[in-house]
Enzyme design. Structure first.
Site, short mmCIF file in Angstrom:
data_model
loop_
_atom_site.label_atom_id
_atom_site.label_comp_id
_atom_site.label_asym_id
_atom_site.label_seq_id
_atom_site.Cartn_x
_atom_site.Cartn_y
_atom_site.Cartn_z
N ILE A 96 0.47 -1.43 0.13
CA ILE A 96 -0.08 -0.08 0.33
C ILE A 96 0.26 1.44 -0.08
O ILE A 96 0.38 2.55 -0.03
CB ILE A 96 -1.09 -0.12 1.41
CG1 ILE A 96 -0.86 -0.34 2.40
CG2 ILE A 96 -2.07 -1.07 0.45
CD1 ILE A 96 -1.30 0.24 3.92
N GLY A 100 11.14 5.72 1.62
CA GLY A 100 13.22 6.09 2.23
C GLY A 100 12.41 4.37 3.04
O GLY A 100 14.08 3.88 2.72
N MET A 101 12.16 4.25 4.11
CA MET A 101 12.43 3.43 4.72
C MET A 101 12.06 1.85 4.87
O MET A 101 12.25 0.91 5.11
CB MET A 101 12.06 3.82 6.69
CG MET A 101 13.28 2.96 7.59
SD MET A 101 12.03 3.45 9.36
CE MET A 101 10.29 2.95 8.72
N VAL A 104 5.27 -0.78 2.87
CA VAL A 104 4.10 -1.17 4.16
C VAL A 104 2.95 -1.92 3.05
O VAL A 104 3.28 -1.94 1.57
CB VAL A 104 3.50 0.57 4.35
CG1 VAL A 104 2.02 0.37 5.29
CG2 VAL A 104 4.34 1.18 4.51
N LYS A 119 5.05 -2.37 7.83
CA LYS A 119 6.10 -1.68 7.62
C LYS A 119 6.83 -2.85 8.02
O LYS A 119 7.43 -3.09 8.75
CB LYS A 119 5.99 -1.05 7.85
CG LYS A 119 6.99 0.15 8.09
CD LYS A 119 6.73 1.68 8.09
CE LYS A 119 7.32 2.89 6.95
NZ LYS A 119 7.46 3.99 6.92
N ASP A 212 9.33 13.48 12.11
CA ASP A 212 8.81 13.22 9.90
C ASP A 212 7.71 13.57 10.20
O ASP A 212 7.52 12.49 9.21
CB ASP A 212 9.35 11.24 10.20
CG ASP A 212 9.33 11.81 8.20
OD1 ASP A 212 10.42 12.78 7.87
OD2 ASP A 212 9.08 10.43 7.32
#
Lengths: 340, 197
Positions: A96, A100-101, A104, A119, A212
Site C-alpha cells: 500500500i 525511504g525506510m 508497507v 511496515k 517525520d
C-alpha cells in the site's frame, strides 16, 4: 548470417548468448538455433551463472517479495495482489505504500483475524546493533501511544531477520494524496491540522517526538479524520538520553526560514504555512503540490515571520481560530500573497 | 536510430522526453534517499539535497560524456553528491554533535577515494538499486511466462531444467527467456551500469 541448425555457434558465442551479451543480429541468429538444438541447450545449462547482473539481482536487498521495485507498474501491482504470501503471522495482501525506510503492506494477521498494515524496514536501514536497538525502543514508545488521531502500533519484531512493525490499517487516503489535487479549503485544512496538533501534543506529553511529520504520514480515514502514522520512527525524549541526543539536536536545528528560502530558490511556488506560540510551532510548506509539516521549537519560526510580515498579518485570524493545546496551526494557500 | 534500441541514459541525453527523465529520477531518487540516510539529516534537508543533486544531473546530463572508464556515471553522480553535502554542511555552519560531524567529513573523504570501502559500498548499492529498478521497468515488456522463467533462474537460482519443469516450458524456452531479459537489461542500463556489457 545463417540460421542453419546444423551449424552450432561456437562456445564463446553461446556463453555470451546465455548471459544476453550478444548484439541484436547475433542474438537473433543464436536464438533461432537454440529453439531447436538440444546439444547447445545442454552446453548452456552446464555454464556457471558467473555474471555480475545475475549476482546483483540474486542478492538484491528485497527477498520479501519477488519484485518489490516492480510495484510501480499496474501490471506488477496486480500480480503481487493475486499471490498469497505469508510473513510470520501475517498474510500479505497488497503493497500500500513505500517510503525511504521500507515497504508497507496491507495484511491479515492470521492469529487475530484482523486486517493490519505491516511496515517492513529495509535491511540497509538497521545495519548496526545500535540501529536495531534504537528501532526497537522507538517502536516500543510508539506502541504505548493511545489516541484517536494516531494510528496504533500493534507489534514490533523481526521475522527471519526482517524487522517490521504492524499498525492499524486505515482505509482511506493520505493528506499528501489529497493535496496533490490542489489546496484544501481553509476550513477543512484547519480542522485536519487541529486534530493533528492534538495528536502531536498528546505524543509529546508522552515523551515521543514524531520527527517525520508530513502529509504523507497523515492518513485520512473514510470520514476524513486525520490519523498520524509512522510514530515508529519517533524519537523518545527525556527517557534515554544517549539515544535521543541526535533527535534533540535536529529539532533545534530546524530553521524554517532557510527552508522557505531554499524552496523559493528552486523557483517553485511555496504553498502554505502555519505556526504559533507557547513555545511550539507547526509549520507547513509546499513545494510544487506537496505540502509538508514540521515540528519546530520556539524562536526558529520567527524568522519565517520576519521574512513575510504581510503573510503573517493575513493569517492572524486563522491562527487564533485553530488554537489548541498549546499548538496553533492551520494550512493556507499563501502562494498568491507571497508572489505579489 | 531506432528509439527502442537506445539505453535509458541515451534517451535522457538526446531528448527532452519527459518520460525517460522521470524514469531516471525514479531510479536515482530512492538510491540517493537511502544513501543520505546514513548522515542523519533532517528528512526535509535530505529531500532538498536530493533535489539539488538531481537538478545538477538534469542540467548537465546532456553534456555528460562517458570517459570509457568503468562506472563513469555513478562516479559522476557521487562527485555531485559529495559537493552538495559539503556545501550543505558549510552553509549550515554545521557543528557536529559529539564528533558526528567529523565522522561525516571522514566518510566523505573516503567516498572521494575510489578505492575505499565506502566507495565500494556506494558502487555496489548503486548497481544493485539501478539494476532492480531497471528490471521493474522492463518487466512489462515481456510476457508473464518469460518474466517468471527469468526470475526463477536468476533471482531464485533454479537450474534451467528445474524452471522448465515447474513452468511446463521447454528447457530451450527458459534459456531463451533468461537470455532475452538479460540482454534487455544490459541494453537499457548501458551507460549507467557499464560493467554489465
Amino acid at each position: 548470417m545463417t540460421s542453419d541448425p546444423s551449424l552450432h555457434p561456437d562456445k564463446k558465442e553461446l556463453a555470451a548468448f546465455g548471459l544476453g551479451r550478444l548484439d541484436d543480429a547475433a542474438h537473433e541468429r543464436v536464438e533461432q538455433h537454440i529453439v531447436e538444438c538440444e546439444t547447445c541447450c545442454e552446453f548452456l545449462q552446464g555454464l556457471p551463472n558467473a555474471d555480475r547482473v545475475v549476482s546483483l539481482l540474486r542478492n538484491s536487498d528485497a527477498p520479501l517479495v519477488d519484485e518489490p521495485t516492480a510495484a510501480e507498474t499496474d501490471h506488477s501491482r496486480q500480480r503481487i495482489g493475486t499471490r498469497i504470501r505469508y510473513f510470520g503471522d501475517y498474510e500479505l495482501l497488497e503493497e500500500i505504500a513505500r517510503g525511504g525506510m521500507g515497504l508497507v503492506y496491507k495484511a491479515r494477521q492470521v492469529s487475530l483475524e484482523r486486517i493490519v498494515a505491516v511496515k517492513m524496514i529495509l535491511s540497509g536501514e538497521l545495519a548496526s546493533e545500535e540501529d536495531k536497538r534504537r528501532f526497537q525502543i522507538e517502536a516500543q514508545a510508539a506502541a504505548e501511544l493511545d489516541h484517536p488521531n494516531i494510528v496504533p502500533v500493534y507489534e514490533v519484531g523481526d521475522f527471519d531477520g526482517q524487522h517490521y512493525f504492524s499498525m492499524g490499517f486505515v482505509a482511506g487516503t493520505s493528506l499528501a494524496a489529497e493535496l496533490a489535487d490542489g489546496p484544501l479549503p481553509a476550513a477543512k485544512s484547519a480542522e485536519i491540522i487541529r486534530q493533528v496538533a492534538q495528536a502531536v501534543h498528546y505524543a509529546h506529553g508522552q515523551g515521543v517526538i514524531h520527527r517525520d511529520l508530513k502529509p504523507s504520514n497523515i492518513l485520512l480515514d473514510t470520514s476524513g479524520n486525520p490519523r498520524v502514522t509512522d510514530f515508529g520512527l519517533a524519537k523518545r525524549i527525556n527517557r534515554d538520553a544517549t539515544l535521543t541526543t541526535t533527535g534533540q539536536i535536529h529539532l533545534n536545528e530546524i530553521e524554517t526560514g532557510r527552508l522557505l528560502q531554499t524552496f523559493k530558490g528552486h523557483g517553485n511556488p511555496v504553498t502554505g504555512s502555519a505556526f504559533s506560540s507557547n513555545g511550539r510551532f507547526l509549520v507547513t510548506c509546499a513545494r510544487d503540490k506537496t505540502a509538508r509539516v514540521w515540528e519546530v521549537e520556539t524562536g526558529k519560526s520567527l524568522r519565517v515571520l520576519d521574512g513575510v510580515p504581510n503573510a503573517v498579518s493575513a493569517f492572524a485570524d486563522d491562527h487564533r481560530r485553530t488554537a489548541c493545546g498549546g499548538w496553533y496551526a492551520c494550512v493556507f494557500d499563501v502562494q498568491s500573497r507571497w508572489q505579489t | 536510430m531506432d528509439l527502442t534500441s537506445r539505453s535509458l541514459l541515451q534517451r535522457v541525453q538526446s531528448s527532452t522526453d519527459e518520460e525517460s527523465w522521470d524514469r531516471l529520477v525514479s531510479i536515482y531518487m530512492p538510491l540517493l534517499q537511502r544513501w543520505l540516510q546514513q548522515y542523519e539529516l533532517q528528512s526535509s534537508d535530505a529531500e532538498d539535497l536530493i533535489q539539488d543533486v538531481l537538478s545538477v544531473v538534469a542540467r548537465d546530463v546532456t553534456t555528460f560524456e562517458h570517459n570509457g572508464r568503468r562506472g563513469a556515471f555513478r562516479s559522476w553522480l557521487k562527485t555531485i553528491l559529495i559537493n552538495r553535502l559539503r556545501n550543505f554542511w558549510r552553509s549550515r555552519n554545521y557543528r557536529p554533535a559529539a564528533g558526528g560531524g567529523s565522522d561525516n567529513q571522514l566518510h566523505l573523504q573516503q567516498l572521494e577515494d575510489p578505492a575505499s570501502a565506502v566507495s565500494v559500498a556506494w558502487n555496489r548499492e548503486h548497481d544493485q538499486v539501478v539494476l532492480a529498478r531497471l528490471w521493474a521497468m522492463i518487466e512489462p515488456r515481456f510476457s508473464e511466462k518469460t518474466c517468471t522463467a527469468f526470475r526463477r533462474q536468476v533471482m531464485d537460482g533454479l537450474s534451467a531444467a528445474e524452471a522448465a519443469e515447474e513452468l511446463d516450458m521447454t528447457v530451450n524456452a527458459v534459456l531463451i527467456a533468461k537470455s532475452r531479459v538479460l540482454k534487455e537489461l544490459r541494453r537499457e542500463g548501458q551507460g549507467l551500469l557499464e560493467d554489465l556489457e
